[in-house]
Enzyme design. Structure first.
Site, mmCIF file in Angstrom:
data_model
loop_
_atom_site.group_PDB
_atom_site.id
_atom_site.type_symbol
_atom_site.label_atom_id
_atom_site.label_comp_id
_atom_site.label_asym_id
_atom_site.label_seq_id
_atom_site.Cartn_x
_atom_site.Cartn_y
_atom_site.Cartn_z
ATOM 1 N N ARG A 76 0.850 -1.203 0.000
ATOM 2 C CA ARG A 76 0.000 0.000 0.000
ATOM 3 C C ARG A 76 0.883 1.249 0.000
ATOM 4 N NH1 ARG A 76 -4.926 0.727 -1.460
ATOM 5 N NH2 ARG A 76 -5.760 -0.876 -0.077
ATOM 6 N N ARG A 102 0.581 -6.875 -9.477
ATOM 7 C CA ARG A 102 1.081 -6.272 -8.231
ATOM 8 C C ARG A 102 1.280 -7.282 -7.103
ATOM 9 N NH1 ARG A 102 -3.703 -2.449 -5.630
ATOM 10 N NH2 ARG A 102 -5.339 -4.025 -5.665
ATOM 11 N N HIS A 171 0.123 3.286 -10.524
ATOM 12 C CA HIS A 171 -0.842 3.793 -9.529
ATOM 13 C C HIS A 171 -0.078 4.554 -8.438
ATOM 14 C CE1 HIS A 171 -3.809 3.595 -6.332
ATOM 15 N NE2 HIS A 171 -4.633 2.820 -7.008
ATOM 16 N N ASP A 215 -12.331 10.147 -6.606
ATOM 17 C CA ASP A 215 -11.969 8.937 -7.363
ATOM 18 C C ASP A 215 -12.416 9.173 -8.805
ATOM 19 O OD1 ASP A 215 -11.180 6.442 -8.085
ATOM 20 O OD2 ASP A 215 -12.475 5.338 -6.703
ATOM 21 N N GLU A 272 -2.473 8.835 -11.090
ATOM 22 C CA GLU A 272 -2.077 7.571 -11.709
ATOM 23 C C GLU A 272 -2.003 7.709 -13.230
ATOM 24 O OE1 GLU A 272 -4.854 4.638 -10.150
ATOM 25 O OE2 GLU A 272 -5.149 5.903 -8.390
HETATM 26 C C1 BG6 Z 1 -7.832 3.641 -7.480
HETATM 27 C C2 BG6 Z 1 -9.264 3.380 -7.839
HETATM 28 O O1 BG6 Z 1 -7.073 3.602 -8.641
HETATM 29 O O2 BG6 Z 1 -7.377 2.633 -6.590
HETATM 30 C C3 BG6 Z 1 -10.092 3.336 -6.574
HETATM 31 O O3 BG6 Z 1 -9.737 4.371 -8.735
HETATM 32 C C4 BG6 Z 1 -9.528 2.312 -5.612
HETATM 33 O O4 BG6 Z 1 -11.441 3.041 -6.894
HETATM 34 C C5 BG6 Z 1 -8.055 2.605 -5.368
HETATM 35 O O5 BG6 Z 1 -10.254 2.340 -4.399
HETATM 36 C C6 BG6 Z 1 -7.353 1.626 -4.438
HETATM 37 O O6 BG6 Z 1 -7.490 0.313 -4.877
HETATM 38 P P1 BG6 Z 1 -6.874 -0.869 -4.036
HETATM 39 O O7 BG6 Z 1 -7.277 -2.134 -4.728
HETATM 40 O O8 BG6 Z 1 -5.376 -0.686 -4.072
HETATM 41 O O9 BG6 Z 1 -7.417 -0.741 -2.658
#
Ligand code: BG6
Length: 298
Positions: A76, A102, A171, A215, A272
């Site tokens: 994360r 990932r 991302h 978002d 992103e």
């Molecule tokens: C973003 C999405 O790219 O990633 C969101 O647009 C999403 O909708 C976020 O909540 C995080 O995703 P994840 O799977 O890493 O929790």
């Protein structure tokens, strides 16, 4: 199938004294620590995930203190790679969010130092097709150049014998001092799909500011966007990326995420670099597609 190489093997084959060091990182996942004249970086082989890029005394990337570090879970923060789909899978609700890359360990293809830069290329080439999503013969490479900027080149090579359709995103989680003061410029007048409002199509007016959960998938976006956080500007320059996703979970979503601190939404923003939705790529057999994001502190 060959056993994955150990840290010692990687260090012996690819390590560069004082510049690139392979070692066990958090959770025992293997990472490369990179030190150049202008920057320091950490890259995990798990997901080819850049978790740290420090230049000019500042880490440009946000990394959650609550992140998990385990084989079946994405890290994360930093720069997760979404591939071969973005967001939920179009037809299979049991498939993982943001694709398959990932949570897979990449192989090291090459490491090279040139002038003040270090280039590390990581590769994922599954030995078996993964459902319809990732046919045999499709190779994903992440070519990362660490210099005064962080350049990430996501290369998809299609030697599957047929056209290959995919979505992709770098991302990127950026560290900011206070989300309330952040502005993202470069998206003025651009249309976006608002994921917090039933995917309604809207148009951006002025810079993006944050006052709640955000978002959005911006469409047909320009090559450069800039994050201003009151103290410094971070520029994101892209090539061959037609979409930009802007995300901040805000209070309730942050509290609901097990791998994210309750207050951390205030110190991050995701901008992103992507090709998704109507900008998904259809790559003919025998071709390579490269999407680039270059992050620099201004
Ligand atoms: C973003 C999405 O790219 O990633 C969101 O647009 C999403 O909708 C976020 O909540 C995080 O995703 P994840 O799977 O890493 O929790």
């Amino acid at each position: 199938m060959n056993a994955p190489p150990t840290v010692d093997h990687l260090q012996a084959e690819f390590g560069l004294t004082g510049i690139v060091h392979f070692e066990p990182g958090e959770g025992g996942l293997i990472c490369a620590r990179v030190r150049t004249r202008h920057a320091q970086a950490v890259i995990y082989l798990h997901g080819a995930h850049v978790t740290r890029f420090v230049t000019g005394g500042r880490d440009l990337l946000f990394l959650s203190e609550k992140s998990h570090y385990q084989a079946d879970t994405p890290i994360r923060g930093g720069v997760p790679i979404c591939f071969p789909w973005f967001g939920p899978h179009a037809t299979d609700s049991s498939a993982p969010m943001h694709g398959l890359a990932r949570t897979r360990q990449f192989a090291v293809e090459s490491v090279a130092a040139r002038d003040d830069d270090v280039e590390i290329t990581l590769r994922l080439r599954p030995g078996q097709p993964i459902g319809d999503a990732w046919p045999l013969g499709v190779t994903l490479r992440h070519r990362i150049v660490i210099g005064s900027s962080l350049e990430m080149n996501l290369e998809v090579e299609n030697a599957s014998g047929a056209p290959f359709g995919f979505e992709e995103a770098l991302h990127t989680y950026f560290a900011v001092n206070d989300i309330h003061r952040v502005e993202v410029s470069g998206l003025d007048n651009t249309e976006y799909l608002d994921k917090t409002d039933g995917m309604n199509r809207k148009k951006q007016v002025g810079p993006v500011r944050f006052t709640g959960e955000t978002d959005r998938v911006y469409l047909a976006t320009p090559a450069t966007t800039t994050i201003h956080d009151g103290e410094c500007d971070i520029e994101i320059a892209t090539d061959h990326a037609d979409a930009t996703v802007v995300w901040n979970p805000w209070i309730a979503k942050a509290a609901a995420m097990p791998d994210f601190g309750d207050d951390e939404w205030q110190r991050m923003v995701c901008v992103e670099t992507a090709n998704c939705g109507r900008h998904a790529v259809n790559l003919p057999d025998g071709m390579t597609h490269t999407m680039t994001a270059r992050l620099s502190l201004k």
